[in-house]
Write a protein that holds these residues in place. Structure first.
Motif, PDB file in Angstrom:
ATOM      1  N   SER A  85       0.825  -1.209   0.000  1.00  0.00           N
ATOM      2  CA  SER A  85       0.000   0.000   0.000  1.00  0.00           C
ATOM      3  C   SER A  85       0.858   1.258   0.000  1.00  0.00           C
ATOM      4  O   SER A  85       1.999   1.270   0.482  1.00  0.00           O
ATOM      5  CB  SER A  85      -0.928   0.000   1.218  1.00  0.00           C
ATOM      6  OG  SER A  85      -0.188  -0.003   2.411  1.00  0.00           O
ATOM      7  N   TYR A  86       0.288   2.324  -0.532  1.00  0.00           N
ATOM      8  CA  TYR A  86       0.909   3.653  -0.542  1.00  0.00           C
ATOM      9  C   TYR A  86      -0.209   4.648  -0.823  1.00  0.00           C
ATOM     10  O   TYR A  86      -1.381   4.263  -0.912  1.00  0.00           O
ATOM     11  CB  TYR A  86       2.026   3.742  -1.600  1.00  0.00           C
ATOM     12  CG  TYR A  86       1.581   3.361  -2.995  1.00  0.00           C
ATOM     13  CD1 TYR A  86       1.222   4.326  -3.926  1.00  0.00           C
ATOM     14  CD2 TYR A  86       1.502   2.020  -3.371  1.00  0.00           C
ATOM     15  CE1 TYR A  86       0.810   3.971  -5.197  1.00  0.00           C
ATOM     16  CE2 TYR A  86       1.084   1.656  -4.642  1.00  0.00           C
ATOM     17  CZ  TYR A  86       0.738   2.636  -5.554  1.00  0.00           C
ATOM     18  OH  TYR A  86       0.319   2.279  -6.816  1.00  0.00           O
ATOM     19  N   GLU A  87       0.121   5.905  -0.955  1.00  0.00           N
ATOM     20  CA  GLU A  87      -0.879   6.923  -1.257  1.00  0.00           C
ATOM     21  C   GLU A  87      -0.565   7.567  -2.595  1.00  0.00           C
ATOM     22  O   GLU A  87       0.605   7.762  -2.957  1.00  0.00           O
ATOM     23  CB  GLU A  87      -0.911   7.985  -0.153  1.00  0.00           C
ATOM     24  CG  GLU A  87      -1.407   7.447   1.183  1.00  0.00           C
ATOM     25  CD  GLU A  87      -1.393   8.500   2.273  1.00  0.00           C
ATOM     26  OE1 GLU A  87      -0.488   9.365   2.255  1.00  0.00           O
ATOM     27  OE2 GLU A  87      -2.289   8.472   3.136  1.00  0.00           O
ATOM     28  N   ALA A  88      -1.622   7.881  -3.337  1.00  0.00           N
ATOM     29  CA  ALA A  88      -1.464   8.472  -4.661  1.00  0.00           C
ATOM     30  C   ALA A  88      -2.589   9.459  -4.913  1.00  0.00           C
ATOM     31  O   ALA A  88      -3.658   9.364  -4.302  1.00  0.00           O
ATOM     32  CB  ALA A  88      -1.481   7.373  -5.730  1.00  0.00           C
ATOM     33  N   PRO A  89      -2.407  10.405  -5.826  1.00  0.00           N
ATOM     34  CA  PRO A  89      -3.476  11.356  -6.142  1.00  0.00           C
ATOM     35  C   PRO A  89      -4.675  10.647  -6.771  1.00  0.00           C
ATOM     36  O   PRO A  89      -4.521   9.655  -7.501  1.00  0.00           O
ATOM     37  CB  PRO A  89      -2.820  12.312  -7.144  1.00  0.00           C
ATOM     38  CG  PRO A  89      -1.350  12.096  -7.008  1.00  0.00           C
ATOM     39  CD  PRO A  89      -1.178  10.683  -6.578  1.00  0.00           C
ATOM     40  N   SER A  90      -5.866  11.167  -6.497  1.00  0.00           N
ATOM     41  CA  SER A  90      -7.091  10.601  -7.078  1.00  0.00           C
ATOM     42  C   SER A  90      -8.019  11.719  -7.517  1.00  0.00           C
ATOM     43  O   SER A  90      -8.528  12.485  -6.696  1.00  0.00           O
ATOM     44  CB  SER A  90      -7.803   9.708  -6.057  1.00  0.00           C
ATOM     45  OG  SER A  90      -9.101   9.342  -6.519  1.00  0.00           O
ATOM     46  N   TRP A  91      -8.237  11.810  -8.821  1.00  0.00           N
ATOM     47  CA  TRP A  91      -9.214  12.738  -9.395  1.00  0.00           C
ATOM     48  C   TRP A  91     -10.347  11.896  -9.958  1.00  0.00           C
ATOM     49  O   TRP A  91     -10.116  10.999 -10.779  1.00  0.00           O
ATOM     50  CB  TRP A  91      -8.575  13.576 -10.497  1.00  0.00           C
ATOM     51  CG  TRP A  91      -9.490  14.565 -11.156  1.00  0.00           C
ATOM     52  CD1 TRP A  91      -9.717  15.860 -10.786  1.00  0.00           C
ATOM     53  CD2 TRP A  91     -10.312  14.342 -12.318  1.00  0.00           C
ATOM     54  NE1 TRP A  91     -10.617  16.457 -11.629  1.00  0.00           N
ATOM     55  CE2 TRP A  91     -11.007  15.553 -12.584  1.00  0.00           C
ATOM     56  CE3 TRP A  91     -10.537  13.248 -13.150  1.00  0.00           C
ATOM     57  CZ2 TRP A  91     -11.892  15.700 -13.647  1.00  0.00           C
ATOM     58  CZ3 TRP A  91     -11.428  13.377 -14.207  1.00  0.00           C
ATOM     59  CH2 TRP A  91     -12.088  14.596 -14.449  1.00  0.00           C
ATOM     60  N   LEU A  92     -11.572  12.164  -9.526  1.00  0.00           N
ATOM     61  CA  LEU A  92     -12.732  11.387  -9.972  1.00  0.00           C
ATOM     62  C   LEU A  92     -13.755  12.289 -10.650  1.00  0.00           C
ATOM     63  O   LEU A  92     -14.050  13.379 -10.163  1.00  0.00           O
ATOM     64  CB  LEU A  92     -13.372  10.665  -8.792  1.00  0.00           C
ATOM     65  CG  LEU A  92     -12.476   9.624  -8.086  1.00  0.00           C
ATOM     66  CD1 LEU A  92     -13.177   9.063  -6.859  1.00  0.00           C
ATOM     67  CD2 LEU A  92     -12.082   8.511  -9.042  1.00  0.00           C
ATOM     68  N   ARG A  93     -14.295  11.816 -11.740  1.00  0.00           N
ATOM     69  CA  ARG A  93     -15.189  12.587 -12.596  1.00  0.00           C
ATOM     70  C   ARG A  93     -16.623  12.636 -12.056  1.00  0.00           C
ATOM     71  O   ARG A  93     -17.131  11.638 -11.524  1.00  0.00           O
ATOM     72  CB  ARG A  93     -15.200  11.942 -13.981  1.00  0.00           C
ATOM     73  CG  ARG A  93     -16.004  12.658 -15.043  1.00  0.00           C
ATOM     74  CD  ARG A  93     -16.035  11.845 -16.346  1.00  0.00           C
ATOM     75  NE  ARG A  93     -14.747  11.267 -16.647  1.00  0.00           N
ATOM     76  CZ  ARG A  93     -13.717  11.920 -17.174  1.00  0.00           C
ATOM     77  NH1 ARG A  93     -13.840  13.204 -17.447  1.00  0.00           N
ATOM     78  NH2 ARG A  93     -12.580  11.315 -17.408  1.00  0.00           N
ATOM     79  N   GLY A  94     -17.258  13.779 -12.228  1.00  0.00           N
ATOM     80  CA  GLY A  94     -18.685  13.909 -11.979  1.00  0.00           C
ATOM     81  C   GLY A  94     -19.416  14.166 -13.285  1.00  0.00           C
ATOM     82  O   GLY A  94     -18.915  13.844 -14.363  1.00  0.00           O
ATOM     83  N   ALA A  95     -20.600  14.774 -13.214  1.00  0.00           N
ATOM     84  CA  ALA A  95     -21.381  15.071 -14.424  1.00  0.00           C
ATOM     85  C   ALA A  95     -20.681  16.145 -15.261  1.00  0.00           C
ATOM     86  O   ALA A  95     -20.093  17.098 -14.715  1.00  0.00           O
ATOM     87  CB  ALA A  95     -22.772  15.544 -14.029  1.00  0.00           C
TER      88      ALA A  95
END
Length: 464
Positions: A85-95
């Motif tokens: 495990s580690y941490e990474a950036p997360s961009w998630l799409r909406g409408a």
């Protein structure tokens, strides 16, 4: 010192006797032929795309993919399975939506780019400023785009080696920041794609740094041309955008690995793999279920031999390539074993057939690599003279730290019709071409794993 280095390189060149080289070639050829009729890679790709689907970093689907990966390794007979495990950036799409509101009202087809800012609630509307290249936009002075939506419509060239993508990559990765510096309120870019459909292609951007984030999206290629035609009429073109998204700078992520343990030198490790994460429009088939499937299937075939090769083969399913973080995390976690990593490589160019191979510097003349090269004409591939340099985004941090690398170049002629789009689905994978990839990977991995070739010594000896 020069004499010592040359002697070391000479010893490395002689480390595989002719009889051994013949044995390597025969077994590698047998693995190649078995791979061409083996269905493991197709089954792995089908399983991942069907049972998990799209796998953005930080999404619930990525958590399911983590568990799928560990279970798949166990099912296929791998050992020493690890979930790191580690941490990474997360961009998630909406409408998301876009439309021309004047002078010729029409809907536009867009996909937000990773790290895009959302629009204000209710969206935004502004006049566009259209540029045919990123360089034209960058030539504008500060403030020149104040209140405008900047649009770049630079076209990507189709190429077997995928070089057209790199040539204009900055239009997607850096264009929005350049537009923001000049006062733009949003940014639209022609998809980095060679297709002619109305399916846009997403992708990541570089971190904003000290630049104000703005909404940024990719246009389908016909819609980029539509805006060009409208702009040519000399009337102001106004576009309305509505984009929602969320961003987490440190989301949970995982690199999952399994091994075919070496029989004589198990601490000497070959590290290969593909990336488990994907963008969200399609099911992440060519990018990169295919790479996961190819490297896993190749190692599995070697694991089924009556006697394992000398060295360990480790397959890694990297968990955060698209938005970044997996390669650096893996290199940091394994820094203490870097000197024992014999070679690295990654399959992340789709499912097109391998047409050439770049080997670690100075190694093409080694008997083991000549044995490998002898297996390639039957699958219409060859070893090129130039050495490998990159390997893939997830293995490059290890390459930068000194790990030898191989590049297996796939035919990317059609890859950028599909990648990062809703068309990235299983039906686009040709099973025969997928199997050809496995054949080349299996032959290479076996010859490296069952010889004692020392790529570092060969490179130090002044090879190409």
């Amino acid at each position: 010192m020069r004499l010592i280095t040359l002697l070391a390189a000479s010893a490395a060149l002689l480390s595989v006797a002719p009889a051994k080289a013949a044995d390597l070639s025969a077994t590698a050829a047998a693995l190649r032929d078995k791979a061409l009729i083996d269905s493991t890679a197709w089954s792995v790709a089908e399983s991942l795309t069907t049972e998990i689907g799209a796998r953005p970093t930080g999404s619930p689907a990525m958590e399911r993919a983590r568990d799928w990966a560990a279970a798949k390794f166990a099912e296929l007979g791998f050992t020493n399975i690890k979930v790191e495990s580690y941490e990474a950036p997360s961009w998630l799409r909406g409408a998301e939506s876009a439309e021309v509101v004047a002078p010729f009202p029409q809907k536009l087809h867009i996909l937000g780019l990773g790290l895009s800012a959302p629009t204000p609630k209710g969206g935004l509307e502004a006049e566009i400023a259209l540029f045919r290249t990123l360089e034209e936009l960058k030539a504008q002075p500060p403030g020149a785009l104040k209140g405008k939506i900047a649009v770049v419509t630079e076209k990507m060239i189709r190429a077997q080696d995928g070089s057209g993508y790199g040539a204009i990559n900055a239009a997607r990765t850096a264009g929005a920041a350049e537009a923001s510096r000049r006062g733009a309120v949003a940014y639209l870019v022609r998809s980095l794609s060679t297709d002619d459909t109305r399916l846009p292609h997403t992708g990541g951007m570089r971190p904003w740094g000290d630049v104000t984030p703005i909404p940024a999206a990719a246009l389908s290629t016909p819609d980029a041309e539509l805006l060009e035609h409208m702009a040519e009429r000399g009337r102001p073109v106004r576009v309305r955008l509505s984009m929602a998204s969320s961003f987490t700078p440190k989301a949970p992520a995982w690199n999952i690995s399994g091994e075919i343990r070496g029989s004589e030198a198990p601490d000497e490790v070959i590290v290969v793999g593909g990336h488990l994460d994907s963008w969200d429009p399609g099911t992440g088939a060519v990018d990169d279920a295919a790479g996961i499937a190819i490297t896993t299937a190749a190692a599995k075939l070697i694991g089924e031999l009556p006697h394992h090769p000398r060295r360990t083969i480790r397959v890694v399913m990297f968990g955060a390539e698209e938005q970044g973080g997996a390669g650096a995390a893996y290199a940091a976690a394994h820094k203490d074993e870097l000197g024992r990593i014999v070679m690295v490589g990654e399959s992340d160019e789709g499912a097109g057939a391998v047409w050439k191979v770049s080997l670690p510097k100075g190694s093409a003349g080694h008997p083991a690599m000549r044995a490998f090269a002898s297996t390639l004409p039957a699958v219409k591939a060859y070893v090129e003279d130039a050495p490998a340099r990159f390997g893939g985004a997830d293995v490059f941090p290890m390459v930068a730290a000194g790990a030898p690398v191989a590049d297996l170049h796939q035919d990317a002629s059609r890859y950028f019709d599909l990648h990062h789009s809703a068309d990235d689905t299983l039906d686009k994978i040709d099973p025969a071409e997928l199997a050809q990839n496995v054949a080349v990977w299996a032959a290479l991995l076996y010859t490296v794993a069952d010889s004692d070739i020392d790529f570092r010594a060969l490179a130090a000896g002044g090879g190409q």
